[in-house]
Design a protein around this motif. Structure first.
Motif, mmCIF file in Angstrom:
data_model
loop_
_atom_site.group_PDB
_atom_site.id
_atom_site.type_symbol
_atom_site.label_atom_id
_atom_site.label_comp_id
_atom_site.label_asym_id
_atom_site.label_seq_id
_atom_site.Cartn_x
_atom_site.Cartn_y
_atom_site.Cartn_z
ATOM 1 N N LEU A 132 -73.652 39.130 -82.284
ATOM 2 C CA LEU A 132 -74.530 40.233 -82.409
ATOM 3 C C LEU A 132 -76.010 40.104 -83.414
ATOM 4 O O LEU A 132 -77.095 40.527 -83.012
ATOM 5 C CB LEU A 132 -73.942 41.290 -82.526
ATOM 6 N N ALA A 133 -75.563 39.613 -84.700
ATOM 7 C CA ALA A 133 -76.417 39.621 -85.596
ATOM 8 C C ALA A 133 -77.647 38.578 -85.111
ATOM 9 O O ALA A 133 -78.647 38.744 -85.425
ATOM 10 C CB ALA A 133 -75.969 39.254 -87.036
ATOM 11 N N ARG A 134 -77.310 37.288 -84.554
ATOM 12 C CA ARG A 134 -78.187 36.620 -84.096
ATOM 13 C C ARG A 134 -79.046 36.985 -83.068
ATOM 14 O O ARG A 134 -80.126 36.837 -82.913
ATOM 15 C CB ARG A 134 -77.456 35.339 -83.681
ATOM 16 N N ALA A 135 -78.506 37.814 -81.922
ATOM 17 C CA ALA A 135 -79.151 38.513 -80.978
ATOM 18 C C ALA A 135 -80.113 39.364 -81.289
ATOM 19 O O ALA A 135 -80.986 39.435 -80.845
ATOM 20 C CB ALA A 135 -78.206 39.101 -80.042
ATOM 21 N N GLN A 136 -79.675 40.331 -82.389
ATOM 22 C CA GLN A 136 -80.459 41.370 -82.987
ATOM 23 C C GLN A 136 -81.643 40.757 -83.585
ATOM 24 O O GLN A 136 -82.894 41.251 -83.531
ATOM 25 C CB GLN A 136 -79.634 42.228 -83.911
ATOM 26 N N ALA A 137 -81.446 39.501 -84.551
ATOM 27 C CA ALA A 137 -82.788 38.927 -85.343
ATOM 28 C C ALA A 137 -83.510 38.425 -84.020
ATOM 29 O O ALA A 137 -84.593 38.280 -84.580
ATOM 30 C CB ALA A 137 -81.805 37.591 -86.091
ATOM 31 N N ALA A 138 -83.052 37.926 -83.048
ATOM 32 C CA ALA A 138 -84.223 37.592 -82.068
ATOM 33 C C ALA A 138 -85.024 38.585 -81.199
ATOM 34 O O ALA A 138 -85.326 38.395 -80.299
ATOM 35 C CB ALA A 138 -83.456 36.433 -81.072
ATOM 36 N N GLY A 139 -84.379 39.789 -81.558
ATOM 37 C CA GLY A 139 -84.910 41.031 -80.817
ATOM 38 C C GLY A 139 -84.612 41.088 -79.219
ATOM 39 O O GLY A 139 -85.078 41.811 -78.558
ATOM 40 N N VAL A 140 -83.345 40.393 -78.878
ATOM 41 C CA VAL A 140 -82.608 40.761 -77.522
ATOM 42 C C VAL A 140 -81.613 41.610 -77.400
ATOM 43 O O VAL A 140 -81.256 42.037 -76.244
ATOM 44 C CB VAL A 140 -82.226 39.398 -77.212
ATOM 45 N N VAL A 141 -81.185 42.325 -78.747
ATOM 46 C CA VAL A 141 -80.201 43.472 -78.620
ATOM 47 C C VAL A 141 -80.568 44.581 -79.458
ATOM 48 O O VAL A 141 -81.241 44.153 -80.569
ATOM 49 C CB VAL A 141 -78.742 42.796 -78.920
ATOM 50 N N ASP A 142 -80.333 45.796 -79.017
ATOM 51 C CA ASP A 142 -80.622 46.803 -79.931
ATOM 52 C C ASP A 142 -80.172 46.718 -81.397
ATOM 53 O O ASP A 142 -79.192 46.416 -81.544
ATOM 54 C CB ASP A 142 -79.841 48.041 -79.285
ATOM 55 N N ALA A 143 -81.171 46.903 -82.415
ATOM 56 C CA ALA A 143 -80.664 46.756 -83.724
ATOM 57 C C ALA A 143 -79.985 47.799 -84.120
ATOM 58 O O ALA A 143 -79.239 47.468 -85.253
ATOM 59 C CB ALA A 143 -82.236 46.753 -84.562
ATOM 60 N N THR A 144 -79.840 48.904 -83.495
ATOM 61 C CA THR A 144 -78.636 49.947 -84.253
ATOM 62 C C THR A 144 -77.381 49.698 -83.631
ATOM 63 O O THR A 144 -76.393 50.442 -84.056
ATOM 64 C CB THR A 144 -79.156 51.257 -83.808
ATOM 65 N N LEU A 145 -77.118 48.703 -82.706
ATOM 66 C CA LEU A 145 -75.772 48.392 -82.314
ATOM 67 C C LEU A 145 -74.933 47.753 -83.305
ATOM 68 O O LEU A 145 -75.589 47.125 -84.183
ATOM 69 C CB LEU A 145 -75.762 47.605 -81.066
ATOM 70 N N ASN A 146 -73.717 47.918 -83.492
ATOM 71 C CA ASN A 146 -73.013 47.272 -84.469
ATOM 72 C C ASN A 146 -71.576 46.755 -83.828
ATOM 73 O O ASN A 146 -71.203 47.166 -82.601
ATOM 74 C CB ASN A 146 -72.698 48.234 -85.668
ATOM 75 N N ALA A 147 -70.832 45.998 -84.697
ATOM 76 C CA ALA A 147 -69.514 45.372 -83.901
ATOM 77 C C ALA A 147 -68.541 46.373 -83.528
ATOM 78 O O ALA A 147 -67.929 46.295 -82.544
ATOM 79 C CB ALA A 147 -69.065 44.198 -84.859
ATOM 80 N N ASP A 148 -68.713 47.455 -84.358
ATOM 81 C CA ASP A 148 -67.505 48.372 -84.225
ATOM 82 C C ASP A 148 -67.909 49.317 -82.816
ATOM 83 O O ASP A 148 -67.140 49.460 -82.032
ATOM 84 C CB ASP A 148 -67.612 49.508 -85.133
ATOM 85 N N ASP A 149 -69.202 49.258 -82.544
ATOM 86 C CA ASP A 149 -69.586 49.838 -80.985
ATOM 87 C C ASP A 149 -69.303 49.046 -80.131
ATOM 88 O O ASP A 149 -68.712 49.344 -78.923
ATOM 89 C CB ASP A 149 -71.279 49.803 -81.060
ATOM 90 N N VAL A 150 -69.514 47.665 -80.233
ATOM 91 C CA VAL A 150 -69.132 46.781 -79.212
ATOM 92 C C VAL A 150 -67.478 46.665 -78.655
ATOM 93 O O VAL A 150 -67.259 46.635 -77.799
ATOM 94 C CB VAL A 150 -69.520 45.383 -79.564
ATOM 95 N N VAL A 151 -66.791 46.632 -79.852
ATOM 96 C CA VAL A 151 -65.508 46.712 -79.861
ATOM 97 C C VAL A 151 -65.014 48.084 -78.915
ATOM 98 O O VAL A 151 -63.910 48.002 -78.099
ATOM 99 C CB VAL A 151 -64.513 46.636 -81.144
ATOM 100 N N LEU A 152 -65.427 49.249 -79.533
ATOM 101 C CA LEU A 152 -65.184 50.364 -78.703
ATOM 102 C C LEU A 152 -65.657 50.286 -77.355
ATOM 103 O O LEU A 152 -64.815 50.584 -76.558
ATOM 104 C CB LEU A 152 -65.834 51.575 -79.585
ATOM 105 N N MET A 153 -66.841 49.805 -77.065
ATOM 106 C CA MET A 153 -67.206 49.334 -75.465
ATOM 107 C C MET A 153 -65.924 48.494 -74.896
ATOM 108 O O MET A 153 -65.827 48.897 -73.595
ATOM 109 C CB MET A 153 -68.246 48.609 -75.411
ATOM 110 N N HIS A 154 -65.621 47.488 -75.370
ATOM 111 C CA HIS A 154 -64.345 46.810 -74.884
ATOM 112 C C HIS A 154 -63.130 47.615 -74.792
ATOM 113 O O HIS A 154 -62.741 47.476 -73.536
ATOM 114 C CB HIS A 154 -64.291 45.578 -75.750
ATOM 115 N N ARG A 155 -62.881 48.497 -75.599
ATOM 116 C CA ARG A 155 -61.508 49.162 -75.505
ATOM 117 C C ARG A 155 -62.044 50.249 -74.181
ATOM 118 O O ARG A 155 -60.884 50.523 -73.281
ATOM 119 C CB ARG A 155 -61.388 50.007 -76.697
ATOM 120 N N MET A 156 -63.218 50.662 -73.952
ATOM 121 C CA MET A 156 -63.527 51.560 -72.936
ATOM 122 C C MET A 156 -63.302 50.784 -71.628
ATOM 123 O O MET A 156 -62.975 51.241 -70.674
ATOM 124 C CB MET A 156 -64.851 52.154 -73.244
ATOM 125 N N ILE A 157 -63.838 49.830 -71.880
ATOM 126 C CA ILE A 157 -63.702 48.825 -70.487
ATOM 127 C C ILE A 157 -62.264 48.562 -70.093
ATOM 128 O O ILE A 157 -61.874 48.578 -68.775
ATOM 129 C CB ILE A 157 -64.562 47.500 -70.521
#
Length: 192
Positions: A132-157
């Protein structure tokens, strides 16, 4: 119909093949019947006796953890790609695994409860954070997203997958819709 020709006993020489057959069978049976499927069905699917299954995997959790570890190895390899696309590839494969093998996510929850020394969620969070940090540094992912958000999204899926009564195509469509809702956040929160 004649009964199948019995295979000769290859003894220890068959151990690696038997282990592979059991892992492959566990993936199929767990995907078809869930994590609580009878272990005898897995042995039968693998073409081995239950004694062979228990020799390799003394418990259901041992069997599931071995198969789950293969998923982690695959995810680790994706996360190791240095480019900013690794995050999207990792997320995509994680969702695919969750849809196809939700029994292994169920097992991970059991493992977290039963085995205090397992740190699978932390391992996954670390993989996600790095990519995620690499994608954010390249500007391809929202900079406000964090790993906890992504884990939560996975749990929702996972919740979408395990509560769906649809066929495979319906589950996939529900997962796609859920991820679209997460990206667009219709409740007015942060945009993804």
């Amino acid at each position: 119909m004649p009964s199948p020709e019995p295979r000769g006993n290859r003894g220890p020489a068959a151990a690696a093949d038997n282990r592979r057959a059991l892992l492959d069978a566990a993936r199929r049976v767990f995907a078809d019947r869930g994590y609580r499927a009878p272990l005898s069905a897995i042995a039968r699917e693998a073409g081995v006796g239950q004694g062979v299954l228990y020799r390799h995997f003394p418990t259901r959790l041992d069997l599931a953890l071995a198969a789950f570890e293969e998923n982690f190895a695959e995810l680790d390899a994706i996360a190791a790609h240095p480019g900013p696309g690794a995050f999207a590839d990792l997320w995509s494969r994680l969702v695919e695994i969750t849809v196809a093998e939700s029994a292994f996510v169920e097992m991970a929850v059991d493992a977290r409860r039963a085995l205090a020394d397992r740190h699978d969620e932390g391992r996954l969070r670390s993989m996600l954070a790095d990519t995620l940090a690499r994608a954010q540094a390249a500007g391809v992912v929202d900079a406000t997203l964090n790993a906890d958000d992504v884990v939560l999204m996975h749990r929702m899926i996972f919740g979408v997958v395990t509560t769906s009564i649809d066929d495979d195509a319906g589950v996939r469509a529900a997962v796609d819709r859920a991820t679209a809702l997460l990206r667009h956040d219709p409740l007015g929160g942060r945009q993804r």
